[in-house]
Design an enzyme around this catalytic site. Sequence first.
Site, mmCIF file in Angstrom:
data_model
loop_
_atom_site.group_PDB
_atom_site.id
_atom_site.type_symbol
_atom_site.label_atom_id
_atom_site.label_comp_id
_atom_site.label_asym_id
_atom_site.label_seq_id
_atom_site.Cartn_x
_atom_site.Cartn_y
_atom_site.Cartn_z
ATOM 1 N N CYS A 107 0.811 -1.227 0.000
ATOM 2 C CA CYS A 107 0.000 0.000 0.000
ATOM 3 C C CYS A 107 0.840 1.271 0.000
ATOM 4 C CB CYS A 107 -0.934 -0.005 1.198
ATOM 5 S SG CYS A 107 -1.916 -1.513 1.306
ATOM 6 N N PHE A 140 1.798 -3.386 3.921
ATOM 7 C CA PHE A 140 2.161 -4.687 4.480
ATOM 8 C C PHE A 140 3.668 -4.891 4.325
ATOM 9 C CE2 PHE A 140 -2.144 -7.122 3.972
ATOM 10 C CZ PHE A 140 -2.681 -6.315 4.962
#
Length: 578
Positions: free
Chosen positions: A324, A560
């Site tokens: 992300c 992540f």
Amino acid sequence: MAFSAAASPLCTWLIAACVSNSVAGLSGVDAPVSSGPLGRRLKRRIARSKQLAAESWLSIGVAAASRSSQSLVAFCESGLSELGTFCGLQGCKEYNNMRPESLFGDGFFGDCLGGSKGPVSKSVRAGRRFRRAAAGKASAVTAQPAKESEQKKNKKTATKKRRVVVTGMGLVSCHGHEPTQFYENLLAGKSGITEIERFDCKEFPTRFAGEIKSFSTEGWVAGKFARRMDRFMLYLLTAGKKAVKDAGITEDVMKDLDKSKCGVLIGSAMGGMQVFNDAIEALRVSYRKMNPFCVPFATTNMGSAMLAMDLGWMGPNYSISTACATSNFCILSAANHIIRGEADLMLSGGSDAAIIPIGLGGFAACRALSQRNDDPAKASRPWDQNRDGFVMGEGAGVLLLEELEHAKARGAEIYAEFLGGSFTCDAYHMTEPHPEGAGVLLCIEKALAQSGVNKADVNYVNAHATSTKAGDLQEYKALMKVFGGNPELKVNSTKSMVGHLLGAAGAVEAIATIQAIRTGWVHPTINLENPESEVDLNVIVGGEKQELDIKVALSNSFGFGGQNSSVLFAPYVEANEE
């Protein structure tokens, strides 16, 4: 470097010559040998033994000398007394004859090969070439490179740092496909989160997302590609071309661009998931049923590549995939290409289209998604005590970054200035943030240091804030540690209205940040009905939009794997030019 090139062949030759003389005396006086066939063979063996002995001494001497950062005389102290005159080079006739030539200056050998500095004659250069050829394998031994002289350092001219500005923006989102429309919806506090219509998801625990309901590639992507490409690539190509158009780069302007200094760096967290999924289903029947483009259209770099092919841009071209945080990584790297002079124009950002069964199912399986199916519009609620996970989104965001003087030369409208940024890693957990926010805090502090921005000047933060239990608070605490003393500070979350666009999140939020700079209005964070006790509502913009004269804005993206990235933008002020 000049010293090394000159010193190595000559010194190797000198060492070889002196070692040969020294070794020749080690075996004492040769015994008489007969002149017959056996005697001749014995003579050859003796000669070969001497040659091997010399080579052995040479390799030992050179190896020891190369390990030392001092004079070669130190080598004498290793117990090899027979090589005393060789190591000092004073007993070598060839050295004494060559010394007046002044071939060497300061460097690894110090003054032992020094002398007055002067031009190197053609005969000396010819001698070097001859000795280099004659030295054989020994010529491969190199001396340590000399340190750059102060005189050479003084000749270097300081270069002015290249400034990077934003001159174009393009996006595809559930809140519209134009920056103005997109930001008006955000200022109005309108949610773009709705029930998923693209596929039947009644068996999933989450049945809503920031899904794009209306999207057309007409005029942006050729039909033959539009039918075969993954949606992430279609979003990317459309947003990228819109950014080019928004920057005022017409066909006439395009002809005058140096295409070798125009690049594309647009990433994706997930890549072509639908294309890859369809290929697996086809493979169950036969590989002959597979889309022949399934491999290239599934890779994350192919979007940037296809866009460059369409535009003819031959500069830096690749993609970055850091979950992300992808978009911010791409923006920072693209800006660095411009700062280093490798490009004048860079399209940068991110694109993702993971609202498909395998994408929704995967995030649901790891229990990361909100399950507020009865009221999707209120599901994404950063910093609210009742948040229960993030909401998936999709789309693309692309910025056209441009070198300042290049932008001014073509009369481009400058939306904002890129100041700098940084990236770090939590080095803690695959999906959970560091409990003390160490990586986030380090990233923000490094971004400020890299860009030379005073923390007191940062008065707006577009936070990553995904509506997860741990992530929201850790980021907020890190922000307060750095900027808590600023009474003007305002923080909001774009994800409260459009969801989490994964790899595209950072770029879309960068567009929101730049629009805030341009308009002077900061959009609200919706659904913040019951804030966490640590959250200060004087800092978080909730409920309604707020007017703000932004000095410096920070946009955060985390992913992540503990991937952290922060980017700084500011209004472009011509008076600040040096």
